[in-house]
Design a protein around this motif. Structure first.
Motif, PDB file in Angstrom:
ATOM      1  N   ASN A   1      33.325  34.462 -29.121  1.00 29.59           N
ATOM      2  CA  ASN A   1      33.984  35.205 -28.045  1.00 29.59           C
ATOM      3  C   ASN A   1      33.005  35.546 -26.929  1.00 29.59           C
ATOM      4  O   ASN A   1      33.372  35.578 -25.753  1.00 29.59           O
ATOM      5  N   ALA A   2      31.746  35.809 -27.288  1.00 28.42           N
ATOM      6  CA  ALA A   2      30.727  36.088 -26.272  1.00 28.42           C
ATOM      7  C   ALA A   2      30.496  34.860 -25.397  1.00 28.42           C
ATOM      8  O   ALA A   2      30.376  34.965 -24.166  1.00 28.42           O
ATOM      9  N   HIS A   3      30.433  33.682 -26.018  1.00 28.93           N
ATOM     10  CA  HIS A   3      30.274  32.453 -25.252  1.00 28.93           C
ATOM     11  C   HIS A   3      31.495  32.195 -24.361  1.00 28.93           C
ATOM     12  O   HIS A   3      31.361  31.744 -23.217  1.00 28.93           O
ATOM     13  N   LYS A   4      32.653  32.501 -24.898  1.00 27.02           N
ATOM     14  CA  LYS A   4      33.874  32.329 -24.111  1.00 27.02           C
ATOM     15  C   LYS A   4      33.867  33.255 -22.901  1.00 27.02           C
ATOM     16  O   LYS A   4      34.260  32.861 -21.799  1.00 27.02           O
ATOM     17  N   LEU A   5      33.404  34.499 -23.112  1.00 24.84           N
ATOM     18  CA  LEU A   5      33.324  35.455 -22.008  1.00 24.84           C
ATOM     19  C   LEU A   5      32.348  34.973 -20.945  1.00 24.84           C
ATOM     20  O   LEU A   5      32.622  35.069 -19.740  1.00 24.84           O
ATOM     21  N   ASP A   6      31.196  34.456 -21.375  1.00 25.47           N
ATOM     22  CA  ASP A   6      30.214  33.932 -20.422  1.00 25.47           C
ATOM     23  C   ASP A   6      30.806  32.796 -19.592  1.00 25.47           C
ATOM     24  O   ASP A   6      30.580  32.705 -18.381  1.00 25.47           O
ATOM     25  N   SER A   7      31.570  31.927 -20.242  1.00 27.56           N
ATOM     26  CA  SER A   7      32.185  30.802 -19.534  1.00 27.56           C
ATOM     27  C   SER A   7      33.205  31.282 -18.509  1.00 27.56           C
ATOM     28  O   SER A   7      33.267  30.778 -17.378  1.00 27.56           O
TER      29      SER A   7
ATOM     30  N   ARG B   1      33.241  34.157 -17.019  1.00 27.89           N
ATOM     31  CA  ARG B   1      32.568  34.843 -15.911  1.00 27.89           C
ATOM     32  C   ARG B   1      32.069  33.855 -14.858  1.00 27.89           C
ATOM     33  O   ARG B   1      32.052  34.160 -13.670  1.00 27.89           O
ATOM     34  N   THR B   2      31.659  32.674 -15.296  1.00 24.65           N
ATOM     35  CA  THR B   2      31.166  31.679 -14.337  1.00 24.65           C
ATOM     36  C   THR B   2      32.289  31.143 -13.452  1.00 24.65           C
ATOM     37  O   THR B   2      32.028  30.636 -12.358  1.00 24.65           O
ATOM     38  N   THR B   3      33.529  31.262 -13.909  1.00 23.77           N
ATOM     39  CA  THR B   3      34.672  30.799 -13.114  1.00 23.77           C
ATOM     40  C   THR B   3      35.199  31.877 -12.190  1.00 23.77           C
ATOM     41  O   THR B   3      36.153  31.650 -11.442  1.00 23.77           O
ATOM     42  N   LYS B   4      34.585  33.083 -12.266  1.00 27.54           N
ATOM     43  CA  LYS B   4      34.962  34.210 -11.396  1.00 27.54           C
ATOM     44  C   LYS B   4      36.443  34.570 -11.521  1.00 27.54           C
ATOM     45  O   LYS B   4      37.142  34.758 -10.525  1.00 27.54           O
ATOM     46  N   VAL B   5      36.919  34.652 -12.759  1.00 29.88           N
ATOM     47  CA  VAL B   5      38.308  35.040 -12.979  1.00 29.88           C
ATOM     48  C   VAL B   5      38.457  36.537 -12.756  1.00 29.88           C
ATOM     49  O   VAL B   5      37.476  37.289 -12.694  1.00 29.88           O
ATOM     50  N   ALA B   6      39.684  36.979 -12.661  1.00 31.80           N
ATOM     51  CA  ALA B   6      39.964  38.390 -12.402  1.00 31.80           C
ATOM     52  C   ALA B   6      39.556  39.258 -13.585  1.00 31.80           C
ATOM     53  O   ALA B   6      39.544  38.805 -14.741  1.00 31.80           O
TER      54      ALA B   6
ATOM     55  N   ALA C   1      39.168  41.620 -19.346  1.00 25.35           N
ATOM     56  CA  ALA C   1      39.260  42.897 -20.067  1.00 25.35           C
ATOM     57  C   ALA C   1      39.708  42.764 -21.523  1.00 25.35           C
ATOM     58  O   ALA C   1      39.084  43.354 -22.417  1.00 25.35           O
ATOM     59  N   PRO C   2      40.767  42.008 -21.829  1.00 24.00           N
ATOM     60  CA  PRO C   2      41.183  41.902 -23.240  1.00 24.00           C
ATOM     61  C   PRO C   2      40.106  41.288 -24.132  1.00 24.00           C
ATOM     62  O   PRO C   2      39.901  41.734 -25.262  1.00 24.00           O
ATOM     63  N   LEU C   3      39.400  40.273 -23.621  1.00 23.97           N
ATOM     64  CA  LEU C   3      38.355  39.618 -24.408  1.00 23.97           C
ATOM     65  C   LEU C   3      37.170  40.568 -24.601  1.00 23.97           C
ATOM     66  O   LEU C   3      36.592  40.636 -25.685  1.00 23.97           O
TER      67      LEU C   3
END
Length: 389
Positions: free
Chosen positions: A142-148, A150-155, A160-162
């Protein structure tokens, strides 16, 4: 999973030392899928935390026997001749332990599995590692997913849920580890579990908070009460108490905050003493520091809650790349003053404030005196609630 098990054996282990009555300890082993010719038995003493070879044996027809005099409850590693890390670990809660090891056919450097018999403490240690690692896999993924993301600059609403899931998983893993440590069925096992958790959390695993010294001391104190004759744990308690006393002597709390001047994002010099008259959190961080980035939402929330009550933040970055620094400020929505000389660990603020890792912070009162340091999570909000009602 297999890689995590192998890495696990490298975790800092607390165990070992002496007891009045020496007892013989034997490991009868069987191993498959290996070309190793020799196997070593290593004791891990608490004083140095460096494995010490106490016996060795040739592997004949996949069998070996290792013996030593067990001084008290301790962790023993089993290591093959061509490997730098153990392939199994056991505890000497019984005079003889039977061990079966299967090496991986895909990677001869890694154990695929090991089974232990006649040793409840060793079995409990194995089960702890497997359960802990299973929980860590979810956290890391999940941490790797969050990092990915963030690089796409999603809202933020997407992140927040992740982020909440990561926080909950980290809390659950911490609770699991503490629960196992507090069972206290064997002093070596409890100290292993404590070291295992701390080494993982201090490795900057996102969502996993390391225990502070007071919490560690309380756990060790519980073990010394249950096992008052265990010399190693008693010694560890004394050493930690001495370290905590020395740390108290080094703390900034109650002392004037050293002043410094660094450039902000536009290059304008900003002096710490320009914030006199406010409560200011000097927050040492960096864009490359994962725990710092994980802590930023907490600081943002506290800043927004207390900024109208005489509180602000001064971010001091240990970055060396201006773009990464500025992008992190924007992505994490850090709306307070940020400064950096872009010298990373060579910045003069590091020896000035004498910290060896980030995130690190000090909370300064309106007169320029440090009233708290190392505030993270709810500790920061609780402190501000106390001084800014």
């Amino acid at each position: 999973m297999k890689q995590l098990i192998a890495i696990a054996f490298l975790a800092i282990v607390f165990a070992g030392c002496k007891q009045d009555n020496k007892k013989s300890f034997t490991v009868n082993g069987a191993i498959t899928n290996t070309e190793a010719k020799k196997v070593y038995l290593e004791e891990v003493p608490v004083a140095s935390m460096q494995p010490v070879i106490v016996d060795s044996s040739d592997i004949q027809n996949g069998k070996f026997t290792l013996k030593t005099e067990a001084l008290e409850a301790a962790i023993y590693n089993i290591r093959l001749d061509q490997l730098d890390f153990p392939v199994a670990s056991v505890i000497n809660d019984e005079a003889t332990v039977d061990l079966s090891i299967t090496m991986s056919t895909h990677n001869p450097q890694l154990p695929e599995k090991f089974d232990v018999k006649n040793s409840p403490a060793s079995q409990a240690m194995k089960e702890f590692m497997l359960a802990f690692n299973d929980k860590m896999i979810r956290l890391v993924n999940n941490a790797h997913k969050l990092d990915s993301l963030r690089t796409t600059k999603v809202a933020d609403s997407t992140l927040a849920p992740l982020m909440q899931t990561i926080k909950q998983d980290g809390t659950a893993l911490r609770a699991y580890a503490l629960g196992e440590i507090k069972k206290g069925v064997n002093p070596a096992l409890s100290m292993f579990e404590l070291g295992y958790y701390q080494s993982t959390a201090n490795g900057q695993a996102l969502g996993l908070e390391p225990l502070d010294n007071k919490q560690v001391l309380a756990l060790i104190d519980d073990v010394t009460k249950k096992f008052p004759n265990h010399v190693a744990v008693a010694g560890l308690k004394i050493n930690l108490q001495q370290e905590m006393k020395a740390a108290e002597d080094r703390t900034w709390i109650g002392k004037p905050a050293p002043d410094f001047t660094l450039p902000d994002v536009s290059g304008k010099p900003v002096a710490l003493n320009s914030f006199r008259g406010q409560y200011v959190l000097v927050d040492f961080w960096a864009s490359w520091c994962r725990p710092c980035r994980a802590e930023n939402p907490n600081v943002v929330a506290v800043f927004n809650k207390y900024k109208a009550k005489g509180f602000t933040v001064l971010g001091v970055s240990l970055d060396d790349d201006a773009n990464s620094w500025k992008n992190a400020i924007q992505n994490d929505k850090l709306a307070w003053t940020q400064v950096s000389d872009l010298k990373k660990w060579d910045s003069p603020v590091v020896p000035m404030y004498k910290f060896g890792g980030i995130p690190f912070n000090v909370l300064i009162d309106p007169q320029g005196k440090v009233i708290a340091e190392g505030l993270r999570g709810m500790d920061l909000e609780n402190k501000l609630a106390a001084v800014l009602p």
